[in-house]
Every structure is written in structure tokens, then in C-alpha cells.
Design a protein around this motif. Structure first.
Motif, PDB file in Angstrom:
ATOM      1  N   ASP A 271      31.842  77.586 -12.947  1.00 11.81           N
ATOM      2  CA  ASP A 271      31.057  77.698 -11.723  1.00 11.81           C
ATOM      3  C   ASP A 271      30.460  79.100 -11.593  1.00 11.81           C
ATOM      4  O   ASP A 271      29.285  79.267 -11.264  1.00 11.81           O
ATOM      5  CB  ASP A 271      31.926  77.365 -10.510  1.00 11.81           C
ATOM      6  CG  ASP A 271      31.155  77.434  -9.210  1.00 11.81           C
ATOM      7  OD1 ASP A 271      30.201  76.644  -9.041  1.00 11.81           O
ATOM      8  OD2 ASP A 271      31.490  78.278  -8.356  1.00 11.81           O
ATOM      9  N   ALA A 272      31.271  80.132 -11.877  1.00  8.17           N
ATOM     10  CA  ALA A 272      30.793  81.513 -11.776  1.00  8.17           C
ATOM     11  C   ALA A 272      29.694  81.799 -12.791  1.00  8.17           C
ATOM     12  O   ALA A 272      28.814  82.633 -12.545  1.00  8.17           O
ATOM     13  CB  ALA A 272      31.960  82.477 -11.977  1.00  8.17           C
ATOM     14  N   MET A 273      29.727  81.119 -13.929  1.00  7.01           N
ATOM     15  CA  MET A 273      28.713  81.310 -14.957  1.00  7.01           C
ATOM     16  C   MET A 273      27.445  80.499 -14.698  1.00  7.01           C
ATOM     17  O   MET A 273      26.488  80.566 -15.460  1.00  7.01           O
ATOM     18  CB  MET A 273      29.276  80.945 -16.340  1.00  7.01           C
ATOM     19  CG  MET A 273      30.438  81.812 -16.801  1.00  7.01           C
ATOM     20  SD  MET A 273      30.027  83.567 -17.013  1.00  7.01           S
ATOM     21  CE  MET A 273      30.789  84.259 -15.525  1.00  7.01           C
ATOM     22  N   GLY A 274      27.463  79.677 -13.624  1.00  7.32           N
ATOM     23  CA  GLY A 274      26.281  78.898 -13.278  1.00  7.32           C
ATOM     24  C   GLY A 274      26.192  77.551 -13.963  1.00  7.32           C
ATOM     25  O   GLY A 274      25.114  76.947 -14.030  1.00  7.32           O
ATOM     26  N   ILE A 275      27.331  77.040 -14.462  1.00  6.94           N
ATOM     27  CA  ILE A 275      27.342  75.752 -15.144  1.00  6.94           C
ATOM     28  C   ILE A 275      27.577  74.630 -14.135  1.00  6.94           C
ATOM     29  O   ILE A 275      28.428  74.744 -13.247  1.00  6.94           O
ATOM     30  CB  ILE A 275      28.444  75.705 -16.222  1.00  6.94           C
ATOM     31  CG1 ILE A 275      28.313  76.905 -17.164  1.00  6.94           C
ATOM     32  CG2 ILE A 275      28.398  74.397 -16.990  1.00  6.94           C
ATOM     33  CD1 ILE A 275      27.005  76.992 -17.896  1.00  6.94           C
ATOM     34  N   ALA A 276      26.830  73.534 -14.246  1.00  5.56           N
ATOM     35  CA  ALA A 276      26.970  72.406 -13.327  1.00  5.56           C
ATOM     36  C   ALA A 276      28.296  71.683 -13.556  1.00  5.56           C
ATOM     37  O   ALA A 276      28.803  71.627 -14.679  1.00  5.56           O
ATOM     38  CB  ALA A 276      25.802  71.442 -13.490  1.00  5.56           C
ATOM     39  N   PRO A 277      28.890  71.097 -12.487  1.00  6.49           N
ATOM     40  CA  PRO A 277      30.208  70.462 -12.600  1.00  6.49           C
ATOM     41  C   PRO A 277      30.278  69.331 -13.611  1.00  6.49           C
ATOM     42  O   PRO A 277      31.341  69.067 -14.162  1.00  6.49           O
ATOM     43  CB  PRO A 277      30.462  69.935 -11.181  1.00  6.49           C
ATOM     44  CG  PRO A 277      29.626  70.788 -10.291  1.00  6.49           C
ATOM     45  CD  PRO A 277      28.405  71.122 -11.092  1.00  6.49           C
ATOM     46  N   GLY A 278      29.164  68.656 -13.878  1.00  7.23           N
ATOM     47  CA  GLY A 278      29.200  67.511 -14.787  1.00  7.23           C
ATOM     48  C   GLY A 278      29.748  67.832 -16.157  1.00  7.23           C
ATOM     49  O   GLY A 278      30.349  66.976 -16.811  1.00  7.23           O
ATOM     50  N   LEU A 279      29.566  69.057 -16.623  1.00  7.66           N
ATOM     51  CA  LEU A 279      30.085  69.432 -17.942  1.00  7.66           C
ATOM     52  C   LEU A 279      31.599  69.312 -17.976  1.00  7.66           C
ATOM     53  O   LEU A 279      32.182  68.759 -18.909  1.00  7.66           O
ATOM     54  CB  LEU A 279      29.667  70.866 -18.281  1.00  7.66           C
ATOM     55  CG  LEU A 279      30.217  71.403 -19.606  1.00  7.66           C
ATOM     56  CD1 LEU A 279      29.579  70.668 -20.785  1.00  7.66           C
ATOM     57  CD2 LEU A 279      29.972  72.903 -19.722  1.00  7.66           C
ATOM     58  N   TRP A 280      32.273  69.830 -16.933  1.00  6.66           N
ATOM     59  CA  TRP A 280      33.733  69.789 -16.878  1.00  6.66           C
ATOM     60  C   TRP A 280      34.238  68.369 -16.683  1.00  6.66           C
ATOM     61  O   TRP A 280      35.290  67.989 -17.189  1.00  6.66           O
ATOM     62  CB  TRP A 280      34.221  70.713 -15.779  1.00  6.66           C
ATOM     63  CG  TRP A 280      35.715  70.863 -15.673  1.00  6.66           C
ATOM     64  CD1 TRP A 280      36.456  70.750 -14.546  1.00  6.66           C
ATOM     65  CD2 TRP A 280      36.648  71.158 -16.721  1.00  6.66           C
ATOM     66  NE1 TRP A 280      37.790  70.963 -14.823  1.00  6.66           N
ATOM     67  CE2 TRP A 280      37.930  71.211 -16.146  1.00  6.66           C
ATOM     68  CE3 TRP A 280      36.506  71.379 -18.090  1.00  6.66           C
ATOM     69  CZ2 TRP A 280      39.066  71.476 -16.902  1.00  6.66           C
ATOM     70  CZ3 TRP A 280      37.651  71.645 -18.835  1.00  6.66           C
ATOM     71  CH2 TRP A 280      38.913  71.687 -18.237  1.00  6.66           C
ATOM     72  N   PHE A 281      33.457  67.520 -15.963  1.00  5.68           N
ATOM     73  CA  PHE A 281      33.852  66.118 -15.804  1.00  5.68           C
ATOM     74  C   PHE A 281      33.945  65.436 -17.165  1.00  5.68           C
ATOM     75  O   PHE A 281      34.893  64.698 -17.451  1.00  5.68           O
ATOM     76  CB  PHE A 281      32.840  65.369 -14.928  1.00  5.68           C
ATOM     77  CG  PHE A 281      32.769  65.874 -13.513  1.00  5.68           C
ATOM     78  CD1 PHE A 281      33.818  66.554 -12.929  1.00  5.68           C
ATOM     79  CD2 PHE A 281      31.632  65.660 -12.751  1.00  5.68           C
ATOM     80  CE1 PHE A 281      33.749  67.021 -11.629  1.00  5.68           C
ATOM     81  CE2 PHE A 281      31.545  66.118 -11.441  1.00  5.68           C
ATOM     82  CZ  PHE A 281      32.605  66.801 -10.889  1.00  5.68           C
ATOM     83  N   HIS A 282      32.958  65.663 -18.022  1.00  5.83           N
ATOM     84  CA  HIS A 282      32.983  65.043 -19.349  1.00  5.83           C
ATOM     85  C   HIS A 282      34.173  65.546 -20.162  1.00  5.83           C
ATOM     86  O   HIS A 282      34.775  64.778 -20.923  1.00  5.83           O
ATOM     87  CB  HIS A 282      31.676  65.323 -20.086  1.00  5.83           C
ATOM     88  CG  HIS A 282      30.541  64.449 -19.653  1.00  5.83           C
ATOM     89  ND1 HIS A 282      30.595  63.066 -19.718  1.00  5.83           N
ATOM     90  CD2 HIS A 282      29.321  64.758 -19.139  1.00  5.83           C
ATOM     91  CE1 HIS A 282      29.460  62.551 -19.268  1.00  5.83           C
ATOM     92  NE2 HIS A 282      28.674  63.555 -18.904  1.00  5.83           N
TER      93      HIS A 282
END
Length: 271
Positions: free
Chosen positions: A224-235
Motif C-alpha cells: 500500500d505504501a509503495m502505491g500498489i493496488a490491493p488486487g495484487l495481494w489478493f491473487h
């Protein structure tokens, strides 16, 4: 994720929602719930109390404790990689090495082993401001080192890149996320999966629960701090540790793991 199937639809719907306070609150609430399911799903999960067993790396052969490329599966078939990585698997199994190439490119190739973050910092400090790009080719490895490398990349405002035919899997996308600009060339192979314990220590159920919750929150907070959308972690949460979820070009942009098109490919000469 077998026992987490009931959450999958909600996760994906949440990932498509607009960013905002409500989304973030619901997201972290779901992560706590997901951590409980991970205790059931992840065989030999890493935890803080187990010492050095905090691996988020490639699947390992239980007979040799060596990383396997692509991940081994206990049943069923792995998802096929979009293209075969070009780097020799033997090189990727070696502890990660950092080699300077022309144009301010620092090539990082191999498994992220404990202590690699210290070697990376030494390399960056020795090169001063010459390094502009970190080129990644790694099957993943130790979480703490991946996070530390990622944080230093962001601190130094470096670009991260995955070249054509290079592999960036497991914890490697955590490193990639640190880039102030993040690039993937055509046919770069980028994949994610669940956290798992690559060591020999077996945590208790209580230790695994605590480790799952702490690690899930820590990784999600970093992304999140790096600006990555949550969908990446869901996968990642939905993909067993003996498989990889390979990200498409569209998903790399959707999840903001890629933020800029790479420059035209040029001949790379080591200095």
C-alpha cells in the motif's frame, strides 16, 4: 485458496472499488480474516518466533530443500508461465548477486537469501549516484530482505525493471514495488503466491496464527505504501505456495506494479 473460496468474490469486488478510507478499512479487515484461513491452507507457514523461517520464496524440493523452477505442485497442474524464463535455473537458485552494467543498471539475479539486503546496501553505497535502475531476475526468497531492498530502492528513488525473459516471482515483486518507476519489458515473467515456510521449524497453531496475521498485515502495508493496488495481494493470498499466479500485462498496469513503459531494449554490457 481452498478454504478461502468464500472470500474470493468479495476480495475481487473490493479490488475493483474506488480508493478511499472505506475501502482501506474493509481491506485490512479482510486481511485479518484471510490470515485465519492461511493457517489452514499454508503448509509449514513461516512465523516470527521461528527465527529465520520467514520465507516468501520459491517452492522447495522437500528431499533437497532446493528451490524449484517453476514451483512444484502436490496435486493438479501448475498454471503455465506465459513464456519460459530465459535465465538458467541453476543461476536463479544461487544467492542473489548484484552486478553493475552499462547505463547505470544494477543487475540483481538469483534467490533472495538472508543477508542479501546488507549486500545490496553495500553495493548501492559503493556506487554512489551512478545506479539508476535495478534490473530484477529472481525466483524470490526471504521476506525481510526483500522488504529491506525494496525500501532502500524507494529511498534512493531508483527505477525497477524486469527484462524480457527475466523472472520476478514470489517475494521479488515486493522488491519491484519499491521502484519510483516500475517497468516490465515484453515477455517478462512476473508471478505471486502465498507466504510459506521454507525452513525446517514447524510452528504451533498459535504461532502460525500470530505469524500469519503479522506477516499478512506487514506485506499489505508495504505494498500500500509503495502505491500498489490491493488486487495484487489478493491473487497472492489465493494462490497456494506450490504454484504461481502469473500476472498479465493488463494486470501489471491495473495493480500499478508497472507504472511506465520500459525504454527500447539495448545491448547490455557489464562494466
Amino acid at each position: 485458496m481452498r478454504s478461502g473460496d468464500a472470500l474470493s468474490g468479495a476480495w475481487r469486488a473490493l479490488a475493483r472499488a474506488d480508493d478511499g478510507v472505506l475501502m482501506r478499512s474493509a481491506f485490512y479487515a479482510l486481511l485479518v480474516t484471510a490470515a485465519i484461513f492461511l493457517v489452514v491452507d499454508i503448509r509449514e507457514f513461516a512465523n516470527e518466533a521461528a527465527g529465520s523461517g520467514d520465507e516468501y520464496g520459491p517452492a522447495r524440493d522437500p528431499m533437497t530443500d532446493q528451490p524449484l523452477l517453476p514451483p512444484a505442485v502436490t496435486d493438479g497442474k501448475p498454471q503455465d508461465a506465459p513464456v519460459a524464463p530465459k535465465t538458467d535455473a541453476t543461476a536463479l537458485r544461487q544467492p542473489i548477486r548484484f552486478e553493475l552494467a552499462a547505463g547505470g543498471i544494477l543487475e540483481a539475479r538469483g534467490t533472495i537469501d538472508p543477508g542479501s539486503a546488507d549486500r545490496f546496501r553495500t553495493e548501492i553505497e559503493a556506487r554512489g549516484e551512478y545506479v539508476k535502475v535495478v534490473s530484477l531476475d529472481s525466483p524470490g526468497g526471504a521476506v525481510n530482505d526483500a522488504l529491506a531492498i525494496s525500501a532502500l530502492i524507494r529511498e534512493k528513488k531508483l527505477t525497477t525493471r524486469v527484462r524480457t525473459g527475466a523472472l520476478c516471482a514470489s517475494s521479488c515483486p515486493l522488491v519491484m514495488a519499491g521502484g519510483i518507476l516500475r517497468e516490465a519489458e515484453k515477455d517478462a515473467v512476473i508471478g505471486v503466491h502465498q507466504v510459506f515456510n521454507g525452513g525446517t521449524t514447524r510452528p504451533t497453531a498459535e504461532e502460525a496464527m500470530a505469524g500469519a496475521q503479522a506477516t499478512t498485515a506487514r506485506l499489505a502495508r508495504h505494498l500500500d505504501a509503495m502505491g500498489i493496488a490491493p488486487g495484487l495481494w489478493f491473487h497472492a493470498l489465493e494462490t497456494p505456495p506450490d504454484r504461481l499466479y502469473y500476472l498479465s500485462e493488463a494486470e501489471l498496469k491495473e495493480f500499478r506494479l508497472v507504472t511506465a513503459p520500459p525504454p527500447p531494449a539495448v545491448a547490455r554490457k557489464k562494466t
